[in-house]
Design a protein around this motif. Structure first.
Motif, PDB file in Angstrom:
ATOM      1  N   ARG A 299      32.269  38.473  26.793  1.00  0.00           N
ATOM      2  CA  ARG A 299      32.002  39.170  28.038  1.00  0.00           C
ATOM      3  C   ARG A 299      31.803  38.240  29.221  1.00  0.00           C
ATOM      4  O   ARG A 299      31.204  38.633  30.208  1.00  0.00           O
TER       5      ARG A 299
ATOM      6  N   GLY B 252      48.138  40.600  21.334  1.00  0.00           N
ATOM      7  CA  GLY B 252      48.474  42.023  21.326  1.00  0.00           C
ATOM      8  C   GLY B 252      47.904  42.807  22.498  1.00  0.00           C
ATOM      9  O   GLY B 252      47.614  43.987  22.388  1.00  0.00           O
ATOM     10  N   LEU B 253      47.732  42.141  23.651  1.00  0.00           N
ATOM     11  CA  LEU B 253      47.165  42.830  24.815  1.00  0.00           C
ATOM     12  C   LEU B 253      48.198  43.076  25.910  1.00  0.00           C
ATOM     13  O   LEU B 253      47.848  43.498  27.009  1.00  0.00           O
TER      14      LEU B 253
ATOM     15  N   MET C 242      38.768  44.591  22.515  1.00  0.00           N
ATOM     16  CA  MET C 242      39.800  44.135  23.450  1.00  0.00           C
ATOM     17  C   MET C 242      39.298  42.937  24.249  1.00  0.00           C
ATOM     18  O   MET C 242      40.049  41.991  24.504  1.00  0.00           O
TER      19      MET C 242
ATOM     20  N   ARG D  14      39.629  39.967  22.085  1.00  0.00           N
ATOM     21  CA  ARG D  14      41.024  39.501  22.034  1.00  0.00           C
ATOM     22  C   ARG D  14      41.382  38.730  23.296  1.00  0.00           C
ATOM     23  O   ARG D  14      42.069  37.707  23.233  1.00  0.00           O
TER      24      ARG D  14
END
Lengths: 273, 327
Positions: free
Chosen positions: B104, B138-139, B154, B157
């Motif tokens: 974060r 994979g984003l 997410m 990732r």
């Protein structure tokens, strides 16, 4: 989302880094600044408030000024909106660092650019450059808008008039300096609310309250408060005859900003992220 | 061998076997916050070509140590170097070490692509690499979305994408599976192993022993800021996970006598014997030699989590106590 395992070959990224440390850090700070909505809003608010209020006040007072009934200098009105527009410079300056502390992103920044002096210099350059341009644009638009009403009454100010050109560029300088002061406060306090409150209180409240102090003490404190010393350069003429001369005042303001920025730099260099 | 270590300095032969490869070497690393010692004289070496697990309960000093690796926190004492140099001295550190510290550490208003773009710019990495790593994790489909709307997984990732941006020879991942769904956890596991297989130096922290057992080839176990063990994962499991042979027979007394005479320790519970000091082969052959019938023969391992708990017992900072019932 599908899971993909890395198949990238080693050294997929060219091995020769281009550019200097400060250049790269500055590029990164520029991309950061313009990839969040708050920047666009702050700059738009500065232009709208600054140019809009200048135009409005000129429209309202043009007739009285022309009649010579107010006894106030015309030049003091041509960048009048700056008084409110400076709030946005303070907010943007503080957010440049406090948004990073608030989100924890400061760690990503310092992992990418471990030299804290470089990070600080890059932030300062990008912020002050942006605010300088925004401040000049705001002042020029306000002058164009306000002057339309003043000229209609025959008291318009041209760029060649005493202090007008200096005030338009001075608006950019003052905005840049104020943004840097807020950024330094943000580094010291690491909170948007605290940094914005402290700087605005210093400029709006304390700067005016010291005028109430008696004698030479009150007079000198009034001259030296950052908002009072720094803003004179942004006005061709001032309502307040006590203020220092434009460039003298700006030199005092710049020195004050430099001191706070220096303290912030020391704290920034010493602290863990 | 994997002795629980009170203290371990990097030894001469460690340095001789490193060659020119990228490694993390921590030496006497200490971090104090006021009176609290978060990291206490920690020394370890992370080698290339394998996944090193950094294992310890919450509050053991893992994150602080990792922050010191990339120069975010300044050690009170000791040093940590990557490939022989301080991280902060690297001209383009993201190309030297890729780190996932806090998923974060993102501005919620910025898009995933914009976040990676400024990171790339800061280290002179071409913008094309941003699209590569977005695909890698994979984003790519959500790259234009503001990260404030991202799920924890997410965000994780994206943090891993940021770590891989500079294609670094050293990768440091702090609790990478936190917040990931089972599919994501499997992905991180294979990612870490693939990165190591490519010859990179990979340090992965976790507070979950079972996770580390599946991912790491080597373990550095910490508790209360100290290194408790530094050894191959297999050795750690063999040494710390208690195991015994369970055998059921209609004649438990006779088999127990035989086993004791062969030097094993035996406890009896009805027709079931628990044997330590002999493996299933030895027990089976001994029984066959004596013509004893066996109904069941098998190896029972206590869980790895148990082993980890045993080792770190007393070094857990925040332990729950059974609630007392008051009336």
């Amino acid at each position: 989302m599908t899971a993909v395992t890395p198949t990238a070959p080693r050294h997929a990224v060219p091995a020769t880094p281009a550019g200097t440390g400060l250049g790269r850090a500055g590029h990164a700070e520029w991309l950061k600044l313009w990839s969040v909505r708050s920047t666009g809003w702050s700059v738009a608010a500065m232009v709208a408030l600054g140019a809009g209020l200048t135009t409005l006040v000129c429209a309202l007072v043009a007739r009285d000024l022309a009649a010579g009934e107010t006894g106030e200098p015309v030049g003091a009105f041509i960048t009048w909106g700056l008084l409110f527009a400076q709030v946005t410079a303070v907010v943007l300056g503080a957010l440049t660092v406090t948004a990073e502390y608030g989100t924890g992103m400061i760690r990503a920044t310092l992992a990418a650019t471990p030299r804290r002096g470089t990070v600080l210099a890059a932030k300062a350059l990008v912020l002050s450059g942006t605010l300088f341009v925004a401040g000049v644009v705001t002042a020029v638009l306000g002058w164009l808008g306000g002057n339309a009403f003043l000229s209609a009454e025959g008291i318009g100010l041209s760029l060649g008039d005493d202090g007008v050109l200096r005030a338009l560029f001075g608006s950019g300088l003052y905005m840049a300096g104020l943004g840097l002061l807020a950024m330094a406060a943000g580094l010291l306090l690491r909170s948007t609310a605290a940094a914005v409150s402290v700087v605005l209180a210093l400029v709006f409240l304390v700067g005016n309250l010291v005028m109430l102090l008696p004698g030479a003490l009150g007079e000198w404190l009034t001259k030296l408060m950052p908002g009072n010393a720094g803003s004179r350069i942004a006005m061709p003429e001032s309502f307040n005859p006590l203020l220092l001369e434009p460039w003298t005042g700006f030199a005092v303001f710049a020195a004050e900003v430099a001191v706070v920025l220096g303290l912030a730099a020391v704290a920034f260099a010493r602290r863990d992220a | 061998m994997c002795p629980p270590l009170a203290r371990r300095e990097p030894r001469g032969h460690d340095l001789l076997t490193l060659g020119g490869n990228a490694v993390i070497v921590a030496s006497g690393l200490t971090k104090r916050y006021g009176d609290r010692v978060a990291v206490d004289d920690v020394s370890f070496t992370v080698r290339p070509g394998r996944v090193t697990g950094f294992l310890g309960p919450n509050g053991a000093g893992k994150s602080t140590t990792m922050r010191m690796v990339i120069g975010l926190d300044r050690p009170t004492a000791g040093t940590v170097t990557v490939d022989g140099a301080r991280y902060a001295d690297s001209p383009a550190p993201l190309r030297a070490v890729g780190a996932l510290l806090e998923a974060r550490a993102l501005h919620p208003g910025r898009t995933a692509r914009a976040h990676l773009r400024w990171l790339a710019a800061s280290n002179g990495i071409p913008a094309a690499r941003v699209e590569e790593v977005l695909g890698l994790v994979g984003l790519e489909a959500v790259a234009g979305q503001r990260v404030g709307r991202f799920s924890l997984g997410m965000g994780q990732r994206l943090g891993i994408a940021a770590a891989l941006l500079g294609d670094p020879p050293v990768v440091v991942l702090d609790e990478p599976v936190n917040g990931l769904d089972p599919e994501g956890i499997r992905w991180v596991r294979s990612l870490a192993r693939d990165l190591a297989a490519e010859g990179r130096t990979v340090l992965v922290s976790s507070h979950l022993m079972a996770e580390m057992a599946l991912t790491a080839d080597h373990l550095v176990v910490v508790g209360r800021g100290r290194v408790l063990a530094d050894c191959a994962t297999a050795d750690f499991i063999a040494q710390h996970a208690a195991s015994f042979v369970r055998v059921r027979t209609p004649r438990p007394g006779a088999l127990a006598d035989l086993l004791r005479r062969s030097g094993a320790q035996v406890t009896r519970d009805g027709d079931e014997l628990r044997v330590q000091g002999a493996d299933t082969v030895a027990v089976g052959e001994l029984a066959a030699g004596a013509g004893l019938v066996l109904h069941e023969l098998g190896l029972v391992r206590s869980s790895l989590e148990d082993a980890f708990m045993t080792l770190t017992a007393g070094s857990v900072e925040y332990a729950a106590r059974p609630a007392e019932v008051t009336r």
